[in-house]
Design a protein around this motif. Structure first.
Motif, PDB file in Angstrom:
ATOM      1  N   LYS A  12     -53.699  15.524  16.118  1.00  0.00           N
ATOM      2  CA  LYS A  12     -52.860  16.696  15.359  1.00  0.00           C
ATOM      3  C   LYS A  12     -51.963  17.239  16.358  1.00  0.00           C
ATOM      4  CE  LYS A  12     -54.971  18.991  12.431  1.00  0.00           C
ATOM      5  NZ  LYS A  12     -56.201  19.718  11.680  1.00  0.00           N
ATOM      6  N   ARG A  13     -52.567  17.732  17.505  1.00  0.00           N
ATOM      7  CA  ARG A  13     -51.810  18.270  18.747  1.00  0.00           C
ATOM      8  C   ARG A  13     -50.696  17.466  19.192  1.00  0.00           C
ATOM      9  NH1 ARG A  13     -51.619  17.868  23.791  1.00  0.00           N
ATOM     10  NH2 ARG A  13     -53.174  16.327  23.739  1.00  0.00           N
ATOM     11  N   ARG A  14     -50.903  16.246  19.501  1.00  0.00           N
ATOM     12  CA  ARG A  14     -49.890  15.533  20.096  1.00  0.00           C
ATOM     13  C   ARG A  14     -48.705  15.000  19.171  1.00  0.00           C
ATOM     14  NH1 ARG A  14     -51.982  10.771  20.635  1.00  0.00           N
ATOM     15  NH2 ARG A  14     -54.122  11.200  20.270  1.00  0.00           N
ATOM     16  N   LEU A  15     -49.258  14.887  17.656  1.00  0.00           N
ATOM     17  CA  LEU A  15     -48.278  14.628  16.902  1.00  0.00           C
ATOM     18  C   LEU A  15     -47.355  15.717  16.420  1.00  0.00           C
ATOM     19  CD1 LEU A  15     -49.848  11.774  14.645  1.00  0.00           C
ATOM     20  CD2 LEU A  15     -48.618  11.488  17.108  1.00  0.00           C
ATOM     21  N   LEU A  92     -58.833  10.319   7.498  1.00  0.00           N
ATOM     22  CA  LEU A  92     -59.481   9.831   8.850  1.00  0.00           C
ATOM     23  C   LEU A  92     -60.620  10.505   9.184  1.00  0.00           C
ATOM     24  CD1 LEU A  92     -56.109   9.640  11.205  1.00  0.00           C
ATOM     25  CD2 LEU A  92     -57.326   7.881   9.657  1.00  0.00           C
ATOM     26  N   GLU A  93     -60.752  11.638   8.587  1.00  0.00           N
ATOM     27  CA  GLU A  93     -62.256  12.514   8.680  1.00  0.00           C
ATOM     28  C   GLU A  93     -63.128  11.788   7.746  1.00  0.00           C
ATOM     29  OE1 GLU A  93     -61.012  16.194   8.517  1.00  0.00           O
ATOM     30  OE2 GLU A  93     -60.760  16.600  10.513  1.00  0.00           O
ATOM     31  N   GLY A  94     -62.729  11.227   6.770  1.00  0.00           N
ATOM     32  CA  GLY A  94     -63.577  10.627   5.750  1.00  0.00           C
ATOM     33  C   GLY A  94     -63.930  11.576   4.819  1.00  0.00           C
ATOM     34  N   ASN A  95     -63.281  12.800   4.511  1.00  0.00           N
ATOM     35  CA  ASN A  95     -63.368  13.690   3.417  1.00  0.00           C
ATOM     36  C   ASN A  95     -63.411  13.065   2.157  1.00  0.00           C
ATOM     37  OD1 ASN A  95     -62.304  15.554   1.125  1.00  0.00           O
ATOM     38  ND2 ASN A  95     -62.816  17.002   2.815  1.00  0.00           N
ATOM     39  N   ASN A 227     -55.186  -3.246  10.066  1.00  0.00           N
ATOM     40  CA  ASN A 227     -55.024  -2.558  11.215  1.00  0.00           C
ATOM     41  C   ASN A 227     -54.400  -3.464  12.465  1.00  0.00           C
ATOM     42  OD1 ASN A 227     -55.400   0.170  12.467  1.00  0.00           O
ATOM     43  ND2 ASN A 227     -57.070  -0.704  13.629  1.00  0.00           N
ATOM     44  N   GLN A 228     -54.273  -4.535  12.056  1.00  0.00           N
ATOM     45  CA  GLN A 228     -53.643  -5.621  13.183  1.00  0.00           C
ATOM     46  C   GLN A 228     -52.223  -5.781  13.222  1.00  0.00           C
ATOM     47  OE1 GLN A 228     -55.832  -9.292  13.207  1.00  0.00           O
ATOM     48  NE2 GLN A 228     -57.766  -8.272  13.057  1.00  0.00           N
ATOM     49  N   GLY A 229     -51.656  -4.699  12.803  1.00  0.00           N
ATOM     50  CA  GLY A 229     -50.184  -4.538  12.844  1.00  0.00           C
ATOM     51  C   GLY A 229     -49.471  -3.637  11.642  1.00  0.00           C
ATOM     52  N   ALA A 230     -50.044  -3.746  10.654  1.00  0.00           N
ATOM     53  CA  ALA A 230     -49.577  -3.128   9.397  1.00  0.00           C
ATOM     54  C   ALA A 230     -49.582  -1.554   9.278  1.00  0.00           C
ATOM     55  CB  ALA A 230     -50.002  -3.395   7.982  1.00  0.00           C
ATOM     56  N   ILE A 231     -50.504  -0.978   9.656  1.00  0.00           N
ATOM     57  CA  ILE A 231     -50.787   0.299  10.074  1.00  0.00           C
ATOM     58  C   ILE A 231     -49.854   1.020  10.940  1.00  0.00           C
ATOM     59  CG2 ILE A 231     -52.335   2.185  10.593  1.00  0.00           C
ATOM     60  CD1 ILE A 231     -54.442   0.647   8.873  1.00  0.00           C
ATOM     61  N   ALA A 232     -49.694   0.393  12.150  1.00  0.00           N
ATOM     62  CA  ALA A 232     -48.796   0.894  13.154  1.00  0.00           C
ATOM     63  C   ALA A 232     -47.635   0.724  12.758  1.00  0.00           C
ATOM     64  CB  ALA A 232     -49.204   0.182  14.444  1.00  0.00           C
ATOM     65  N   TYR A 233     -47.108  -0.191  11.983  1.00  0.00           N
ATOM     66  CA  TYR A 233     -45.754  -0.559  11.810  1.00  0.00           C
ATOM     67  C   TYR A 233     -45.315   0.347  10.706  1.00  0.00           C
ATOM     68  CZ  TYR A 233     -41.836  -3.036   9.650  1.00  0.00           C
ATOM     69  OH  TYR A 233     -40.236  -3.339   9.138  1.00  0.00           O
ATOM     70  N   GLU A 234     -46.160   0.852   9.799  1.00  0.00           N
ATOM     71  CA  GLU A 234     -45.661   1.525   8.542  1.00  0.00           C
ATOM     72  C   GLU A 234     -45.658   3.081   8.835  1.00  0.00           C
ATOM     73  OE1 GLU A 234     -44.088   1.053   5.836  1.00  0.00           O
ATOM     74  OE2 GLU A 234     -44.062  -1.168   6.096  1.00  0.00           O
ATOM     75  N   PHE A 235     -46.395   3.436   9.859  1.00  0.00           N
ATOM     76  CA  PHE A 235     -46.637   5.020  10.012  1.00  0.00           C
ATOM     77  C   PHE A 235     -45.391   5.181  11.184  1.00  0.00           C
ATOM     78  CE2 PHE A 235     -50.553   4.919   7.612  1.00  0.00           C
ATOM     79  CZ  PHE A 235     -50.506   6.108   7.271  1.00  0.00           C
ATOM     80  N   GLU A 237     -43.302   6.156  14.443  1.00  0.00           N
ATOM     81  CA  GLU A 237     -43.638   6.259  15.543  1.00  0.00           C
ATOM     82  C   GLU A 237     -44.956   7.151  15.632  1.00  0.00           C
ATOM     83  OE1 GLU A 237     -41.195   9.981  14.016  1.00  0.00           O
ATOM     84  OE2 GLU A 237     -41.548   7.969  13.654  1.00  0.00           O
ATOM     85  N   PHE A 238     -45.784   7.382  14.641  1.00  0.00           N
ATOM     86  CA  PHE A 238     -47.102   7.902  14.580  1.00  0.00           C
ATOM     87  C   PHE A 238     -48.089   6.793  14.440  1.00  0.00           C
ATOM     88  CE2 PHE A 238     -44.257  10.685  12.254  1.00  0.00           C
ATOM     89  CZ  PHE A 238     -43.901  11.669  13.274  1.00  0.00           C
ATOM     90  N   GLY A 239     -47.583   5.353  14.328  1.00  0.00           N
ATOM     91  CA  GLY A 239     -48.403   4.390  14.047  1.00  0.00           C
ATOM     92  C   GLY A 239     -49.482   4.036  14.861  1.00  0.00           C
ATOM     93  N   LYS A 240     -48.970   4.026  16.194  1.00  0.00           N
ATOM     94  CA  LYS A 240     -49.609   3.532  17.299  1.00  0.00           C
ATOM     95  C   LYS A 240     -51.144   4.400  17.574  1.00  0.00           C
ATOM     96  CE  LYS A 240     -49.747   2.343  22.326  1.00  0.00           C
ATOM     97  NZ  LYS A 240     -50.990   3.227  22.700  1.00  0.00           N
ATOM     98  N   ASP A 241     -50.905   5.762  17.108  1.00  0.00           N
ATOM     99  CA  ASP A 241     -52.056   6.660  17.438  1.00  0.00           C
ATOM    100  C   ASP A 241     -52.872   6.735  16.142  1.00  0.00           C
ATOM    101  OD1 ASP A 241     -51.055   9.021  19.413  1.00  0.00           O
ATOM    102  OD2 ASP A 241     -49.076   8.051  18.365  1.00  0.00           O
TER     103      ASP A 241
END
Length: 275
Positions: A12-15, A92-95, A227-235, A237-241
Motif C-alpha cells: 500500500k505504501r509503495r503503490l 488480498l487480506e482474505g476479508n 497469476n501466470q500473466g493475466a493478473i500482472a497484465y490487467e492491473f 503498473e501495479f500488476g507485478k506487485d
C-alpha cells in the motif's frame, strides 16, 4: 499486525507513493520535496512531509494520506482501497465480507438472475468466472447452474485438449495458455478486467476454505493459471506487485493445484459457512 498484513501495508505504501508522484508529475521523494517548496506551487500545502521516510518504509498516517488526497485527488483511494478504486487490499487480506461482496458484484454484472442464484451453490462459484470468460456465455444470460456446469466442463476439456496439442505443453496450466492465446491474437481483446480478476482472487480466498478437496485443488489450479500473466497484465503498473504477493499466498495455501474440473455434490455447503 501479522506478516501478511505487514506485506500488504508495505505494498500500500509503495503503490500510494507511486500514485502520488505520478499525480504530482515528479519521479521521487527528492523531486516532490523540491516541488512542495516552490513559491506559489499548489503543492506547497504538503511542504514539510517527510517523503524520504515514506520511501524508507514508514507507513503514512491516515491524516497524511487524506491531506495529500485533498491536494492530489484520487491518491487516497490507492492507500485505503487499492488500484482502480477496487477493494484490492481487503480481498488480498482474505476479508470474507469484502470477498463475498466482490463475488456478488461480479455475478450481478454478468447474470440477470444473479439475485436468485446468489451463492446458493458457491462450491461452483469459481466456475461462474469460467462461464463468462471461456464458455462464451453472454453477459445478462440466465444462469442455470447444472446446465452451465455441464457445458463449461465440456468446454474446458475441449479447450484443454486443443491448447495442449497446439502448444505441446502438456504440463502447462490451461488458464495460463488461454491468456497467452488471447494476448498473442490480433483479432481479439483479452477478455479480462482488473475487476473480474479481483473477483477471481476473492473466489479463491473463499474456495480455499471449502471442505471439498477437489474444489480447493481446482480453485488453486484456476488462480495459479491466472497469476501466470493475466493478473500482472490487467492491473497495469501495479500488476507485478499484486501478482508477486499472490504467488506467496498460493505457495503458502498448502493446496496442490489440480485440473480436476469434476461435478461437485449438490447441494453443498455455502462459501462463508463456518466449518
Amino acid at each position: 499486525m501479522n506478516s501478511g498484513n505487514a506485506e500488504i501495508g508495505d505494498m500500500k505504501r509503495r503503490l500510494w507513493l507511486r500514485a502520488v508522484y505520478a499525480r504530482a508529475g515528479v519521479e521521487d521523494g527528492y523531486q516532490m520535496t523540491v516541488a512542495c517548496r516552490e513559491a506559489g506551487s499548489y503543492l506547497s500545502a504538503l511542504e514539510g512531509l517527510r517523503w524520504d521516510r515514506y520511501e524508507a518504509g514508514q507507513l503514512p498516517q491516515r491524516r497524511v494520506v487524506d491531506m495529500v488526497n485533498s491536494v492530489l485527488t484520487g491518491t487516497g483511494s490507492m492507500f485505503h482501497e487499492g488500484p482502480f478504486d477496487l477493494p484490492v487490499w481487503e480481498v488480498l487480506e482474505g476479508n470474507e465480507k469484502a470477498c463475498l461482496k466482490q463475488v456478488d458484484h461480479f455475478l450481478d454484472y454478468h447474470y440477470k438472475n444473479a439475485g436468485e442464484v446468489r451463492l446458493a451453490e458457491p462450491l461452483k462459484a469459481s466456475w461462474s468466472f469460467l462461464h463468462v470468460q471461456f464458455a462464451e456465455v453472454k453477459p445478462g444470460e440466465d444462469w442455470d447452474l447444472e446446465d452451465r456446469f455441464r457445458k463449461v466442463t465440456a468446454c474446458f476439456r475441449t479447450l484443454q485438449a486443443d491448447l495442449t496439442v497446439r502448444h505441446l505443453k502438456l504440463d502447462t496450466n490451461v488458464y495460463s495458455l488461454v491468456f497467452t492465446e488471447y494476448q498473442s491474437s490480433s483479432d481479439s481483446e483479452v477478455p479480462y478486467s482488473a475487476s473480474s480478476l479481483l473477483a477471481a482472487i476473492a473466489m479463491w480466498q473463499l474456495a480455499i476454505k471449502c471442505p471439498v478437496k477437489s474444489f480447493r485443488e481446482h480453485a488453486q489450479y484456476f488462480l495459479e493459471g491466472l497469476n501466470q500473466g493475466a493478473i500482472a497484465y490487467e492491473f497495469d503498473e501495479f500488476g507485478k506487485d499484486i501478482s508477486e504477493y499472490m504467488s506467496v499466498l498460493l505457495k503458502n495455501s498448502g493446496v496442490v493445484g489440480k485440473d480436476n474440473l469434476l461435478p461437485l455434490p449438490m447441494p453443498g455447503p455455502r462459501i462463508g459457512d463456518k466449518f
